[in-house]
Design a protein around this motif. Structure first.
Motif: not given
Length: 137
Positions: A97-110
């Motif tokens: 869950s932590f890695y998924e949240q971080r993935y979504e955050e980084m993807r959005t920022l990108y």
């Protein structure tokens, strides 16, 4: 260009699965290794959809394949989190869950900080803030 192995190595580092010599491909990570190409293909497809890239993509089939038409920053800076999340979803849901949240955050920022392409029109100037036209800008 980054390979599937590069993303795998980064994800294993996040997941604390490197051996004492710093190697990611070990007998302990063999199951992760088998699942990785399919997960990377899913993330490549997602990248192409979000970036508006038309047509099909070249699938990866093994760890040595290059991830084509994907920015190296995205491959190493974002995809490692998505891979870690998908690999841990059954055995460690909290970490996944932590890695998924971080993935979504980084993807959005990108994607929100990506410059407009030639001929691309910027439609939502304020990034989706509902009723943003009433704000004090």
């Amino acid at each position: 260009m980054k390979t599937v192995q590069d993303v795998f190595n980064a994800a294993m580092g996040l997941m604390d699965e490197l051996n004492a010599q710093g190697e990611a491909r070990t007998s302990d990570t063999r199951e992760y290794e088998y699942r990785t190409p399919g997960i990377v293909n899913m993330m490549i497809s997602e990248y192409r959809i979000l970036s508006g890239s038309p047509g099909s993509f070249v699938q990866v089939e093994n760890m040595e394949d290059y991830i084509l038409k994907i920015d190296d920053t995205y491959a190493i800076g974002v995809m490692q989190y998505g891979l870690a999340a998908n690999l841990l979803v059954d055995e460690n849901p909290t970490a996944a869950s932590f890695y998924e949240q971080r993935y979504e955050e980084m993807r959005t920022l990108y994607f929100t900080h990506r410059p407009a392409q030639d001929g691309e029109e910027i439609v939502d100037l304020y990034g989706g803030i509902e009723y943003g036209r009433f704000g004090r800008w």
